[in-house]
Design an enzyme around this catalytic site. Structure first.
Site, PDB file in Angstrom:
ATOM      1  N   ARG A  88       0.861  -1.181   0.000  1.00  0.00           N
ATOM      2  CA  ARG A  88       0.000   0.000   0.000  1.00  0.00           C
ATOM      3  C   ARG A  88       0.900   1.235   0.000  1.00  0.00           C
ATOM      4  O   ARG A  88       1.479   1.587   1.010  1.00  0.00           O
ATOM      5  CB  ARG A  88      -0.853  -0.027   1.268  1.00  0.00           C
ATOM      6  CG  ARG A  88      -1.903   1.035   1.356  1.00  0.00           C
ATOM      7  CD  ARG A  88      -2.423   1.123   2.786  1.00  0.00           C
ATOM      8  NE  ARG A  88      -1.576   1.959   3.593  1.00  0.00           N
ATOM      9  CZ  ARG A  88      -1.403   1.835   4.894  1.00  0.00           C
ATOM     10  NH1 ARG A  88      -1.984   0.872   5.549  1.00  0.00           N
ATOM     11  NH2 ARG A  88      -0.625   2.670   5.557  1.00  0.00           N
ATOM     12  N   HIS A 101      -3.468   4.679   4.579  1.00  0.00           N
ATOM     13  CA  HIS A 101      -4.549   3.694   4.706  1.00  0.00           C
ATOM     14  C   HIS A 101      -5.855   4.283   4.165  1.00  0.00           C
ATOM     15  O   HIS A 101      -6.539   3.669   3.358  1.00  0.00           O
ATOM     16  CB  HIS A 101      -4.717   3.285   6.167  1.00  0.00           C
ATOM     17  CG  HIS A 101      -5.955   2.504   6.424  1.00  0.00           C
ATOM     18  ND1 HIS A 101      -6.116   1.216   5.980  1.00  0.00           N
ATOM     19  CD2 HIS A 101      -7.111   2.842   7.036  1.00  0.00           C
ATOM     20  CE1 HIS A 101      -7.330   0.792   6.332  1.00  0.00           C
ATOM     21  NE2 HIS A 101      -7.945   1.761   6.963  1.00  0.00           N
ATOM     22  N   TYR A 139       4.171   5.849  11.423  1.00  0.00           N
ATOM     23  CA  TYR A 139       4.542   4.458  11.680  1.00  0.00           C
ATOM     24  C   TYR A 139       5.373   3.802  10.577  1.00  0.00           C
ATOM     25  O   TYR A 139       5.893   2.710  10.753  1.00  0.00           O
ATOM     26  CB  TYR A 139       3.292   3.603  11.946  1.00  0.00           C
ATOM     27  CG  TYR A 139       2.234   3.695  10.850  1.00  0.00           C
ATOM     28  CD1 TYR A 139       2.331   2.925   9.692  1.00  0.00           C
ATOM     29  CD2 TYR A 139       1.130   4.530  10.985  1.00  0.00           C
ATOM     30  CE1 TYR A 139       1.372   2.999   8.692  1.00  0.00           C
ATOM     31  CE2 TYR A 139       0.162   4.619   9.986  1.00  0.00           C
ATOM     32  CZ  TYR A 139       0.284   3.851   8.853  1.00  0.00           C
ATOM     33  OH  TYR A 139      -0.661   3.928   7.865  1.00  0.00           O
TER      34      TYR A 139
HETATM   35  C1  LIG Z   1     -14.164  -5.340  12.478  1.00  0.00           C
HETATM   36  C2  LIG Z   1     -13.369  -4.113  12.188  1.00  0.00           C
HETATM   37  N1  LIG Z   1     -12.420  -3.718  13.060  1.00  0.00           N
HETATM   38  C3  LIG Z   1     -11.711  -2.595  12.839  1.00  0.00           C
HETATM   39  C4  LIG Z   1     -11.928  -1.859  11.722  1.00  0.00           C
HETATM   40  C5  LIG Z   1     -11.132  -0.575  11.480  1.00  0.00           C
HETATM   41  N2  LIG Z   1     -10.221  -0.757  10.357  1.00  0.00           N
HETATM   42  C6  LIG Z   1     -10.558  -0.361   9.118  1.00  0.00           C
HETATM   43  S1  LIG Z   1      -9.448  -0.827   7.992  1.00  0.00           S
HETATM   44  C7  LIG Z   1      -8.449  -1.545   9.148  1.00  0.00           C
HETATM   45  C8  LIG Z   1      -7.182  -2.212   8.713  1.00  0.00           C
HETATM   46  C9  LIG Z   1      -7.426  -3.287   7.715  1.00  0.00           C
HETATM   47  O1  LIG Z   1      -6.242  -3.845   7.266  1.00  0.00           O
HETATM   48  P1  LIG Z   1      -6.219  -4.993   6.180  1.00  0.00           P
HETATM   49  O2  LIG Z   1      -7.235  -6.037   6.503  1.00  0.00           O
HETATM   50  O3  LIG Z   1      -4.825  -5.427   6.037  1.00  0.00           O
HETATM   51  O4  LIG Z   1      -6.711  -4.287   4.852  1.00  0.00           O
HETATM   52  P2  LIG Z   1      -6.140  -3.017   4.089  1.00  0.00           P
HETATM   53  O5  LIG Z   1      -6.928  -1.824   4.603  1.00  0.00           O
HETATM   54  O6  LIG Z   1      -4.695  -2.902   4.385  1.00  0.00           O
HETATM   55  O7  LIG Z   1      -6.426  -3.234   2.653  1.00  0.00           O
HETATM   56  C10 LIG Z   1      -9.015  -1.408  10.413  1.00  0.00           C
HETATM   57  C11 LIG Z   1      -8.405  -1.875  11.668  1.00  0.00           C
HETATM   58  C12 LIG Z   1     -12.932  -2.301  10.831  1.00  0.00           C
HETATM   59  N3  LIG Z   1     -13.226  -1.634   9.710  1.00  0.00           N
HETATM   60  N4  LIG Z   1     -13.622  -3.429  11.079  1.00  0.00           N
END
Ligand SMILES: Cc1ncc(C[n+]2csc(CCOP(=O)(O)OP(=O)(O)O)c2C)c(N)n1
Lengths: 376, 335
Positions: A267, A271, A280
């Site tokens: 990425r 985010h 970070y």
């Molecule tokens: C159940 C839940 N917990 C926390 C969040 C908050 N949150 C949104 S995106 C994220 C990180 C997700 O990381 P990843 O699964 O690696 O996907 P990426 O965004 O990197 O594509 C978090 C913690 C959420 N959307 N849903």
């Protein structure tokens, strides 16, 4: 005795990253016995199309970020760096295959032909979602991490019950693989041998948490434990992703159970537009991954084949310009939702309590109009 | 005395709790280097180490379930759920395990787990980022549910919640995170005061009950009503479970009228409980049925519509008018 750290910090997997690759970061073609057969048809023309697709969604991403900065969108989740993972997989799908995405799969939606208006509506805060899933065979964006993978497993069970030859694919991140839902989805899909392709974009970060916070080994290896056929591919190599997705789809269509692809990518952006990665993330890491850019490598590869790069880049920027214009047009023509939208679609048919509430609120709003009348 | 924002007060409260008791550990997603998406844990990992400020895998059921295990082992985990809408994956561990362990073990196991949840709307977020889940938790026996409305309460209530031997659901009104206020760092609150309501504005004509994000709105409404000659008493509930009916009842007996406001939907919400219980207790003193001014019974709407959904000053005043029998829009009186 190994030393024990008291910080619970998982160690990064040892050694160089290993994954299947067809085109290297410098554009060189490397033989890949596992994947080569699946991309026999990929000639200069197909490579050019993939390049144009990637250029378009890179632009889509830039526009999304810009529109957020201008206050036109409430939020945007960038996909910069993940173009090959999304285009490679998105272009391998059959029109009848169904997709359960997370919130970041704008590129996959683009492959489906979701129109810009519909794509942006949720990010603008104008509606809970954009498109009709049945029109494009793609569910709406999912924000709850991992929840969609269970829906995909169930949809796959339905396909199997129907004797359909279609498949279902679900997208999620590396962070999502820690969720119970994702693990349960693999159990269901494997147990019923449902035609489900789990597509993990390992972009190395879950907001501020590195992938090593979710696993100490390879994510694809975890899927093996559930009995899934797995592929770990270079997620910045669009040809490798296309090949692996075709192979995995063939596997799930054969009725012998689900499959899992870990596309190792990165990425490049934040985010979301609400995130500040400088808190970070190491700038050097970013540089390292910029050198593996998915677009540059296809350009370099085409160059080595003697293709007319100049013409290709012109075609790509014309297509990207048109897409960008469409996005801006979509924003300027998108109506704000009305008060009626507040109460619409909560239920599929009448609901006395809610209808009462809607009527009360209408009376309340009318009372302002009446007051204005009186004071005139 | 110190002037702090709501979020700084929470950060200071966590710091004080961690300094006071080394069994206090923080757990959650992105709470380390990033300091949490709202920066409530900013700097704490740097100062207390990664073994006390634990960045967890992305798994809410896992976070709460392991917090339960840590508490079994004598720790006092303080869990951060990133947003209200993401507490539901942990719902099973909270309502089936956390809430019931003391009862199940016949009092032998204490689970002093605090679950911090940024809750409520008003910040223009997408789906799942603006929910008001308090009624689910208040309905579950074994849990205590509190929500501060200002920096001083944020600072002290958080420490009190962490020190409590029962599990506490700690709801932080996220749209007030930037609100500033005076915090008296020396005036240690009385034992048990965590579960007391506060009269934040005395008045004689009507009792207006709010908690968390709407306390400020309720105070603004009371100020506006003053111009119309209505003297409103505003009560900050502070503790949603248990409810301090003593303070509420005394106020309602004095004023004879009550309006309750919250962001959550009306049906089976906290307002329903307050209205019913106050009617049972104070029926003979009431001049009008309790009036509720709440969010609608819809999924939290997209950002461009949330200003309609959230009770604002005007909607609260409309409710006041009804309770005063000064017209209003008769909401709910025939439905
Ligand atoms: C159940 C839940 N917990 C926390 C969040 C908050 N949150 C949104 S995106 C994220 C990180 C997700 O990381 P990843 O699964 O690696 O996907 P990426 O965004 O990197 O594509 C978090 C913690 C959420 N959307 N849903």
């Amino acid at each position: 005795m190994p030393t024990v750290s008291n910080t619970f910090d998982a160690q990064a997997p040892d050694g160089p990253e290993r994954y299947l690759q067809v085109i290297g970061p410098d554009g060189s073609r490397t033989p890949c016995p596992e994947l080569d057969d699946w991309v026999q048809d990929v000639d200069t023309r197909v490579l050019g199309d993939l390049y144009v697709d990637m250029a378009c969604i890179r632009r889509l991403d830039q526009e999304g970020t810009a529109l957020q900065r201008q206050g036109e969108l409430g939020l945007w989740a960038p996909l910069l760096g993940q173009e090959a993972a999304q285009i490679g997989s998105g272009r391998a799908l059959d029109r009848n295959d169904f997709i359960f995405p997370s919130y970041r799969e704008h590129g996959v939606a683009y492959c489906r032909g979701v129109n810009p208006h519909d794509l942006l509506r949720m990010w603008r805060g104008a509606a809970p979602s954009g498109w009709n899933p049945y029109e494009v065979n793609m569910a709406n964006q999912q924000i709850v991490i991992g929840a969609q993978t269970l829906h995909a497993a169930g949809y796959g069970m339905g396909l199997k019950l129907d004797g359909s030859t279609s498949a279902v694919i679900t997208y999620f991140g590396d962070g999502a693989t820690s969720q119970g839902d994702v693990n349960e989805a693999m159990v269901f899909a494997a147990s019923y041998q449902a035609p489900v392709l789990f597509f993990c974009q390992n972009n190395h970060w879950a907001i501020s948490e590195p992938v090593t916070r979710q696993t100490t080994g390879y994510i694809a290896d975890r899927a093996k434990g559930f009995g899934l056929a797995t592929w770990r591919v270079d997620g910045n190599d669009v040809v490798a992703v296309l090949a692996a997705t075709r192979a995995a789809l063939a596997h799930v269509r054969s009725g012998t159970g689900p499959a899992f692809i870990e596309a190792v990518t990165y990425r490049m952006g934040a985010h979301t537009t609400a995130d500040d990665p400088t808190r970070y993330r190491d700038a050097l890491e970013l540089e390292e991954w910029a050198a593996k850019d998915p677009l540059d490598r296809i350009a370099a590869h085409l160059d080595s084949l003697g293709a007319d790069l100049e013409a290709l880049k012109l075609r790509a920027s014309a297509a990207a310009d048109a897409l960008a214009a469409g996005l801006r047009e979509a924003i300027t023509t998108m109506p704000d939702p009305s008060v009626d939208d507040l109460f619409a679609h909560v239920y599929s048919h009448g609901h006395s309590w809610l209808e009462g509430q809607r009527e009360e609120y209408r009376l309340y709003l009318d009372s302002f109009a009446a007051d204005a009348e009186v004071s005139r | 005395m110190k002037t702090l924002t709501f979020s700084q007060a929470l950060n200071s409260g966590l710091r004080a709790a961690m300094e006071h008791d080394d069994k206090v550990v923080l757990m959650g997603e992105d709470i380390g280097k990033l300091g949490g998406v709202f920066r409530i844990t900013d700097g704490l990992q740097k100062d207390f180490g990664a073994h006390r400020v634990i960045d967890t895998p992305l798994a809410e059921s896992g976070i709460v379930g392991t917090a339960i295990g840590l508490a079994f082992r004598g720790y006092r985990p303080v869990v951060e759920i990133q947003f209200d809408g993401f507490v539901y994956p942990a719902f099973d561990q909270i309502v089936s395990q956390l809430a019931k362990m003391h009862f199940r073990s016949r009092g032998n196991v204490k689970l002093p787990v605090t679950i911090r949840i940024p809750f409520g709307g008003g910040i223009g977020s997408p789906e799942h980022h603006s929910e008001s889940p308090e009624a689910y938790f208040a309905h579950t026996a074994g849990l205590r549910v509190v929500s501060p409305s200002n920096p001083e309460d944020a600072y002290w209530m958080l420490q009190q919640a962490i020190a409590d031997d029962d599990p506490v659901i700690f709801l932080e009104p996220k749209r007030r995170y930037h609100q500033r206020g005076d915090v008296d760092l020396d005036q240690v609150p009385e034992e048990g005061s965590l579960y007391k309501a506060k009269i934040v504005r005395p008045g004689s004509d009507l009792t207006l009950i709010a908690y968390g994000p709407l306390v400020k709105t309720a105070l603004d409404a009371a100020t506006a009503a003053e111009d119309e000659g209505i003297d409103i008493e505003v009560i900050d509930l502070r503790s949603i479970e248990p409810v301090d009916f003593e303070t509420l009842g005394a106020s309602v007996r004095k004023t004879g009228r009550v309006v309750i406001t919250h962001e959550a939907g009306k049906f089976a919400g906290i307002g329903a409980e307050l209205a019913a219980s106050l009617t049972e207790r104070c029926f003979d003193h009431l001049d009008h049925a309790p009036v509720r001014v709440t969010g609608f019974d819809i999924p939290y709407p997209p950002a461009k519509l949330e200003n309609h959904h959230l009770p604002d000053l005007d909607r609260i005043l409309d409710g006041v008018d009804r309770a005063m029998r000064r017209t209003g829009t008769q909401l709910g009186e025939d439905g």
